[in-house]
Write a protein that holds these residues in place. Structure first.
Motif, mmCIF file in Angstrom:
data_model
loop_
_atom_site.group_PDB
_atom_site.id
_atom_site.type_symbol
_atom_site.label_atom_id
_atom_site.label_comp_id
_atom_site.label_asym_id
_atom_site.label_seq_id
_atom_site.Cartn_x
_atom_site.Cartn_y
_atom_site.Cartn_z
ATOM 1 N N LYS A 206 0.811 -1.221 0.000
ATOM 2 C CA LYS A 206 0.000 0.000 0.000
ATOM 3 C C LYS A 206 0.846 1.273 0.000
ATOM 4 O O LYS A 206 0.326 2.366 -0.241
ATOM 5 N N PHE A 207 2.138 1.129 0.276
ATOM 6 C CA PHE A 207 3.025 2.296 0.278
ATOM 7 C C PHE A 207 3.849 2.393 -1.009
ATOM 8 O O PHE A 207 4.827 3.133 -1.069
ATOM 9 N N VAL A 208 3.452 1.641 -2.026
ATOM 10 C CA VAL A 208 4.271 1.553 -3.227
ATOM 11 C C VAL A 208 4.506 2.909 -3.886
ATOM 12 O O VAL A 208 5.610 3.191 -4.377
ATOM 13 N N GLU A 209 3.514 3.779 -3.894
ATOM 14 C CA GLU A 209 3.674 5.072 -4.567
ATOM 15 C C GLU A 209 4.715 5.943 -3.865
ATOM 16 O O GLU A 209 5.553 6.578 -4.518
ATOM 17 N N SER A 210 4.656 5.987 -2.544
ATOM 18 C CA SER A 210 5.633 6.800 -1.810
ATOM 19 C C SER A 210 7.031 6.194 -1.927
ATOM 20 O O SER A 210 8.028 6.920 -2.019
ATOM 21 N N LEU A 211 7.106 4.857 -1.943
ATOM 22 C CA LEU A 211 8.405 4.203 -2.100
ATOM 23 C C LEU A 211 8.974 4.444 -3.499
ATOM 24 O O LEU A 211 10.173 4.649 -3.669
#
Length: 240
Positions: free
Chosen positions: A108-113
Protein backbone atom coordinates in the motif's frame (compact mmCIF):
# COMPACT_ATOMS: atom_id res chain seq x y z
CA UNK A 1 31.75 -11.59 -14.07
CA UNK A 2 28.06 -10.82 -14.44
CA UNK A 3 25.53 -13.64 -14.18
CA UNK A 4 23.21 -14.00 -17.15
CA UNK A 5 19.61 -13.59 -16.01
CA UNK A 6 16.39 -13.37 -17.98
CA UNK A 7 14.22 -11.22 -15.74
CA UNK A 8 13.76 -9.57 -12.35
CA UNK A 9 12.50 -12.81 -10.81
CA UNK A 10 15.88 -14.40 -11.42
CA UNK A 11 17.65 -11.40 -9.92
CA UNK A 12 15.42 -11.78 -6.86
CA UNK A 13 16.47 -15.44 -6.59
CA UNK A 14 20.12 -14.39 -6.64
CA UNK A 15 19.47 -11.80 -3.95
CA UNK A 16 17.73 -14.33 -1.71
CA UNK A 17 20.50 -16.89 -2.13
CA UNK A 18 23.31 -14.47 -1.32
CA UNK A 19 21.33 -13.07 1.62
CA UNK A 20 21.30 -16.57 3.13
CA UNK A 21 25.10 -16.80 2.87
CA UNK A 22 25.64 -13.37 4.42
CA UNK A 23 23.22 -13.80 7.31
CA UNK A 24 24.34 -17.34 8.14
CA UNK A 25 28.02 -16.38 8.14
CA UNK A 26 27.28 -13.46 10.48
CA UNK A 27 25.22 -15.58 12.89
CA UNK A 28 27.77 -18.39 13.05
CA UNK A 29 30.67 -16.02 13.60
CA UNK A 30 28.80 -14.15 16.33
CA UNK A 31 28.04 -17.46 18.04
CA UNK A 32 31.70 -18.42 17.82
CA UNK A 33 32.89 -15.10 19.27
CA UNK A 34 30.20 -15.21 21.95
CA UNK A 35 31.27 -18.67 23.10
CA UNK A 36 34.91 -17.61 23.15
CA UNK A 37 34.00 -14.57 25.28
CA UNK A 38 31.97 -16.71 27.72
CA UNK A 39 34.60 -19.44 28.07
CA UNK A 40 36.25 -17.72 31.01
CA UNK A 41 33.00 -17.62 32.98
CA UNK A 42 31.97 -21.17 32.06
CA UNK A 43 35.43 -22.75 31.78
CA UNK A 44 34.89 -25.27 34.59
CA UNK A 45 31.50 -26.28 33.20
CA UNK A 46 32.78 -26.68 29.64
CA UNK A 47 35.75 -28.73 30.85
CA UNK A 48 33.33 -31.54 31.71
CA UNK A 49 33.09 -32.20 27.95
CA UNK A 50 36.16 -30.56 26.36
CA UNK A 51 36.03 -32.63 23.18
CA UNK A 52 32.49 -31.56 22.40
CA UNK A 53 33.22 -27.86 22.91
CA UNK A 54 36.47 -28.05 20.94
CA UNK A 55 34.69 -29.46 17.90
CA UNK A 56 31.70 -27.14 18.34
CA UNK A 57 33.95 -24.07 18.33
CA UNK A 58 35.98 -25.41 15.42
CA UNK A 59 32.82 -26.09 13.40
CA UNK A 60 31.40 -22.63 14.06
CA UNK A 61 34.69 -20.94 13.14
CA UNK A 62 35.29 -22.94 9.98
CA UNK A 63 31.69 -22.82 8.74
CA UNK A 64 31.45 -19.06 9.23
CA UNK A 65 34.80 -18.60 7.47
CA UNK A 66 33.62 -20.81 4.61
CA UNK A 67 30.55 -18.60 4.25
CA UNK A 68 32.73 -15.49 4.23
CA UNK A 69 34.85 -17.01 1.46
CA UNK A 70 31.72 -17.74 -0.58
CA UNK A 71 30.52 -14.16 -0.19
CA UNK A 72 33.81 -12.68 -1.43
CA UNK A 73 34.74 -15.49 -3.83
CA UNK A 74 36.14 -14.28 -7.16
CA UNK A 75 35.15 -17.31 -9.26
CA UNK A 76 33.59 -16.24 -12.56
CA UNK A 77 30.82 -18.86 -12.46
CA UNK A 78 29.82 -18.46 -8.81
CA UNK A 79 27.20 -16.43 -6.99
CA UNK A 80 29.22 -14.00 -4.91
CA UNK A 81 29.03 -10.34 -3.98
CA UNK A 82 31.29 -9.21 -6.82
CA UNK A 83 29.37 -11.09 -9.52
CA UNK A 84 26.04 -9.93 -8.11
CA UNK A 85 27.21 -6.31 -8.30
CA UNK A 86 28.29 -6.73 -11.91
CA UNK A 87 24.91 -8.30 -12.69
CA UNK A 88 23.12 -5.33 -11.11
CA UNK A 89 25.36 -2.88 -12.97
CA UNK A 90 24.52 -4.49 -16.32
CA UNK A 91 20.76 -4.73 -15.72
CA UNK A 92 19.65 -1.22 -14.72
CA UNK A 93 16.31 -1.71 -16.50
CA UNK A 94 15.25 -4.07 -13.72
CA UNK A 95 15.39 -1.16 -11.28
CA UNK A 96 13.15 1.11 -13.36
CA UNK A 97 10.27 2.74 -11.49
CA UNK A 98 7.61 0.90 -13.51
CA UNK A 99 9.27 -2.45 -12.78
CA UNK A 100 9.55 -1.55 -9.11
CA UNK A 101 5.82 -0.75 -8.96
CA UNK A 102 4.98 -4.09 -10.55
CA UNK A 103 7.03 -5.97 -7.97
CA UNK A 104 5.41 -4.12 -5.08
CA UNK A 105 1.91 -3.78 -6.50
CA UNK A 106 0.42 -5.29 -3.31
CA UNK A 107 2.28 -2.87 -1.03
CA UNK A 108 0.00 0.00 0.00
CA UNK A 109 3.02 2.30 0.28
CA UNK A 110 4.27 1.55 -3.23
CA UNK A 111 3.67 5.07 -4.57
CA UNK A 112 5.63 6.80 -1.81
CA UNK A 113 8.41 4.20 -2.10
CA UNK A 114 8.53 4.63 -5.88
CA UNK A 115 8.95 8.38 -5.45
CA UNK A 116 12.55 7.71 -4.42
CA UNK A 117 15.11 7.02 -7.11
CA UNK A 118 15.52 3.26 -7.48
CA UNK A 119 18.32 3.32 -10.04
CA UNK A 120 21.71 2.14 -8.74
CA UNK A 121 24.32 4.87 -9.08
CA UNK A 122 27.35 3.94 -11.17
CA UNK A 123 29.71 5.59 -8.69
CA UNK A 124 28.36 3.46 -5.82
CA UNK A 125 28.57 0.28 -7.86
CA UNK A 126 32.17 1.02 -8.84
CA UNK A 127 33.11 1.67 -5.22
CA UNK A 128 31.37 -1.49 -4.02
CA UNK A 129 32.96 -3.57 -6.78
CA UNK A 130 36.40 -2.41 -5.69
CA UNK A 131 35.64 -3.31 -2.09
CA UNK A 132 34.39 -6.80 -3.06
CA UNK A 133 37.44 -7.51 -5.25
CA UNK A 134 41.08 -8.32 -4.63
CA UNK A 135 41.78 -4.59 -4.84
CA UNK A 136 40.67 -4.70 -1.22
CA UNK A 137 43.72 -5.93 0.79
CA UNK A 138 41.51 -7.83 3.24
CA UNK A 139 39.67 -9.63 0.45
CA UNK A 140 43.01 -10.42 -1.17
CA UNK A 141 44.17 -12.12 2.05
CA UNK A 142 40.85 -13.93 2.33
CA UNK A 143 41.23 -15.41 -1.15
CA UNK A 144 44.66 -16.77 -0.20
CA UNK A 145 43.06 -18.52 2.79
CA UNK A 146 40.23 -19.74 0.57
CA UNK A 147 42.68 -21.25 -1.92
CA UNK A 148 45.00 -22.83 0.65
CA UNK A 149 42.90 -24.07 3.56
CA UNK A 150 39.15 -23.48 3.06
CA UNK A 151 38.21 -24.74 -0.42
CA UNK A 152 41.09 -27.22 -0.43
CA UNK A 153 44.39 -27.75 1.35
CA UNK A 154 47.31 -26.27 -0.56
CA UNK A 155 50.19 -28.64 -1.27
CA UNK A 156 52.85 -26.03 -0.47
CA UNK A 157 51.19 -25.32 2.87
CA UNK A 158 51.15 -29.04 3.66
CA UNK A 159 54.85 -29.23 2.82
CA UNK A 160 55.71 -26.64 5.44
CA UNK A 161 55.13 -23.26 3.78
CA UNK A 162 53.43 -21.83 6.88
CA UNK A 163 54.37 -18.32 5.74
CA UNK A 164 51.64 -18.46 3.09
CA UNK A 165 49.03 -17.95 5.82
CA UNK A 166 51.15 -16.59 8.66
CA UNK A 167 51.94 -13.48 6.61
CA UNK A 168 48.25 -13.00 5.78
CA UNK A 169 46.50 -13.27 9.13
CA UNK A 170 42.95 -11.88 9.22
CA UNK A 171 42.19 -10.56 12.73
CA UNK A 172 38.72 -10.50 14.25
CA UNK A 173 38.15 -6.83 13.47
CA UNK A 174 38.81 -7.43 9.76
CA UNK A 175 36.47 -10.43 9.67
CA UNK A 176 33.77 -8.31 11.31
CA UNK A 177 34.42 -5.54 8.79
CA UNK A 178 33.97 -7.92 5.85
CA UNK A 179 30.75 -9.31 7.32
CA UNK A 180 29.36 -5.86 8.15
CA UNK A 181 30.24 -4.37 4.77
CA UNK A 182 28.80 -7.35 2.90
CA UNK A 183 25.45 -6.83 4.61
CA UNK A 184 25.59 -3.05 4.16
CA UNK A 185 26.35 -3.31 0.44
CA UNK A 186 23.79 -6.06 -0.07
CA UNK A 187 21.05 -4.14 1.76
CA UNK A 188 21.73 -1.04 -0.34
CA UNK A 189 20.72 -2.84 -3.54
CA UNK A 190 18.03 -4.97 -1.95
CA UNK A 191 16.33 -1.77 -0.79
CA UNK A 192 16.60 -0.22 -4.24
CA UNK A 193 15.23 -3.36 -5.87
CA UNK A 194 12.34 -4.25 -3.56
CA UNK A 195 12.35 -1.84 -0.58
CA UNK A 196 13.49 -4.65 1.69
CA UNK A 197 16.56 -5.10 3.87
CA UNK A 198 17.93 -7.73 6.22
CA UNK A 199 18.52 -7.03 9.90
CA UNK A 200 22.04 -7.13 11.30
CA UNK A 201 20.65 -9.11 14.25
CA UNK A 202 18.95 -12.49 14.12
CA UNK A 203 16.56 -14.21 16.50
CA UNK A 204 18.37 -17.04 18.25
CA UNK A 205 21.95 -15.97 17.60
CA UNK A 206 22.59 -15.93 21.36
CA UNK A 207 20.80 -19.21 22.11
CA UNK A 208 24.16 -20.67 23.10
CA UNK A 209 23.82 -18.73 26.37
CA UNK A 210 20.82 -20.90 27.28
CA UNK A 211 22.93 -24.01 26.62
CA UNK A 212 25.67 -22.76 28.93
CA UNK A 213 23.20 -21.88 31.67
CA UNK A 214 21.50 -25.28 31.41
CA UNK A 215 24.89 -26.99 31.39
CA UNK A 216 25.83 -25.27 34.65
CA UNK A 217 22.46 -26.05 36.22
CA UNK A 218 22.77 -29.71 35.22
CA UNK A 219 26.28 -30.01 36.66
CA UNK A 220 25.20 -28.38 39.93
CA UNK A 221 22.20 -30.72 40.13
CA UNK A 222 24.44 -33.72 39.50
CA UNK A 223 26.82 -32.60 42.26
CA UNK A 224 23.90 -32.05 44.62
CA UNK A 225 22.52 -35.52 43.88
CA UNK A 226 25.96 -37.05 44.47
CA UNK A 227 26.35 -35.24 47.82
CA UNK A 228 22.89 -36.29 48.97
CA UNK A 229 23.64 -39.90 48.06
CA UNK A 230 26.96 -39.72 49.90
CA UNK A 231 25.29 -38.32 53.03
CA UNK A 232 22.63 -41.01 52.89
CA UNK A 233 25.32 -43.67 52.58
CA UNK A 234 27.23 -42.23 55.55
CA UNK A 235 24.04 -42.22 57.65
CA UNK A 236 23.36 -45.85 56.73
CA UNK A 237 26.89 -46.84 57.73
CA UNK A 238 26.57 -44.95 61.04
CA UNK A 239 23.25 -46.66 61.84
CA UNK A 240 24.83 -50.05 61.22
Amino acid sequence: MKINIRDAKELDLLLESLAFEIIQARILYRMYCGLIDDMQEYEDDMNHSPGFWHYTLTSLRETSFLGLCRIYDQHAEGLNLHNLLETIRDNPQMFATDEFKKRLKDNKFVESLAAESRTPQSQNIAEHLRYASEENPIVKKLIVWRNNIVAHRGAKLSLGRKDILNERQIPEEEINELLDQALKIFNHYSYLFKASTWSSNAIGEDDYKNCLQLLRAGILQKKQTFLEAARANQKTCADD
